[in-house]
Design a protein around this motif. Sequence first.
Motif, mmCIF file in Angstrom:
data_model
loop_
_atom_site.group_PDB
_atom_site.id
_atom_site.type_symbol
_atom_site.label_atom_id
_atom_site.label_comp_id
_atom_site.label_asym_id
_atom_site.label_seq_id
_atom_site.Cartn_x
_atom_site.Cartn_y
_atom_site.Cartn_z
ATOM 1 N N ALA A 58 0.183 5.045 4.264
ATOM 2 C CA ALA A 58 0.696 4.258 3.284
ATOM 3 C C ALA A 58 0.522 2.531 3.731
ATOM 4 O O ALA A 58 1.891 1.869 3.786
ATOM 5 N N GLN A 59 -0.537 2.219 4.962
ATOM 6 C CA GLN A 59 -1.114 1.337 5.448
ATOM 7 C C GLN A 59 -0.690 0.347 4.882
ATOM 8 O O GLN A 59 0.450 -0.915 5.706
ATOM 9 N N ALA A 60 -1.339 -0.276 3.482
ATOM 10 C CA ALA A 60 -0.704 -2.080 2.794
ATOM 11 C C ALA A 60 1.395 -1.686 2.544
ATOM 12 O O ALA A 60 1.767 -2.663 2.722
ATOM 13 N N ALA A 61 1.757 -1.191 1.993
ATOM 14 C CA ALA A 61 3.132 -0.460 2.188
ATOM 15 C C ALA A 61 4.088 -0.768 3.353
ATOM 16 O O ALA A 61 4.690 -1.562 3.911
ATOM 17 N N ARG A 62 3.605 -0.597 4.678
ATOM 18 C CA ARG A 62 4.247 -0.766 5.608
ATOM 19 C C ARG A 62 3.990 -2.099 6.524
ATOM 20 O O ARG A 62 4.705 -2.628 7.170
ATOM 21 N N VAL A 63 2.522 -2.051 5.933
ATOM 22 C CA VAL A 63 2.411 -3.709 6.755
ATOM 23 C C VAL A 63 3.603 -4.647 5.601
ATOM 24 O O VAL A 63 3.533 -5.762 6.389
#
Length: 304
Positions: A74-79
Amino acid sequence: GIVLDVIELDKKVCLVEESSGKASKDSRHAREPLATSLAHINSVANNRRKGRKDLSPVVLELAYAICEDASDDAQAARVIAEGLVGAFEALRRYFRQAAQHLERVDPYLANRAGLVRRLVDYEESWEVANRYLSQPPMLAGLHAAVRRLGALLRREPAFEAMVQDCDAELFMVLPRLMWLFFLQSPSEHASLMGSILPDCLSFGQGALESDATLEVDWLLAAHRGRGLEGHVPSDSCGELADFTRALEAWSMKLQRHCPDDWNRCSAVLLRCLSAGSAASASEIPMDVKAEICAEVEVVEICEL
């Protein structure tokens, strides 16, 4: 006044977070009135942007929950989530420091440069989070784009150099890559692309019917100045040249139909690629204490 309310609410939130942790139900409930009060201040003092009052605490708490989630997919959500949480925490730090100089800082909030800068960042971060985190189909499309761009970054040194240098050419390549990803997997990217350009399917359908699927490798080779030769069969060059012209026109449409939407999307994609980052993109590195002191000096000079 409202500034004193924020300072007192933040003190209560700090106590709850220290005793039960930031992810606890008690902390979520404690932050809600603080977030509401900060939204009110944003509507009064944010003269560099929209000055929205409807910055719902629900979006902020969704961001906190994502920051606590340890999943790697969930890299985009985390960013996005870290950007909003970082902006919220920066506002809290500002008011903690301001509490020590209340009698000497400008009572007109819009005159406080440090405060306004943080409010602008908070409002922008909230809008991005509201747009993507609250809409699963769009977030899924964003994740898919990040995965494909990440794979390309690892495979193509030229693209990696563009991202690291934030090269001007990157901003020509990125919208074209998004179209290519969409053509290769329309269902995966339709929600994200459609949110930026509603008639994206009209280009996608025409391109798919022509059976001219331009390869990502070729696109990067073309940007390195090598042209078509050696990358596609010679009898396909004419068809691909026609397709490339259409791709360029639709890339411009993607960027120009609603520039704010495209800029938000591309900013999130590039933050994921260039950082995966340890530091929040919202983090304002300027020293809060020094900034408050500068604001105090401005008031004292005006009073002379």
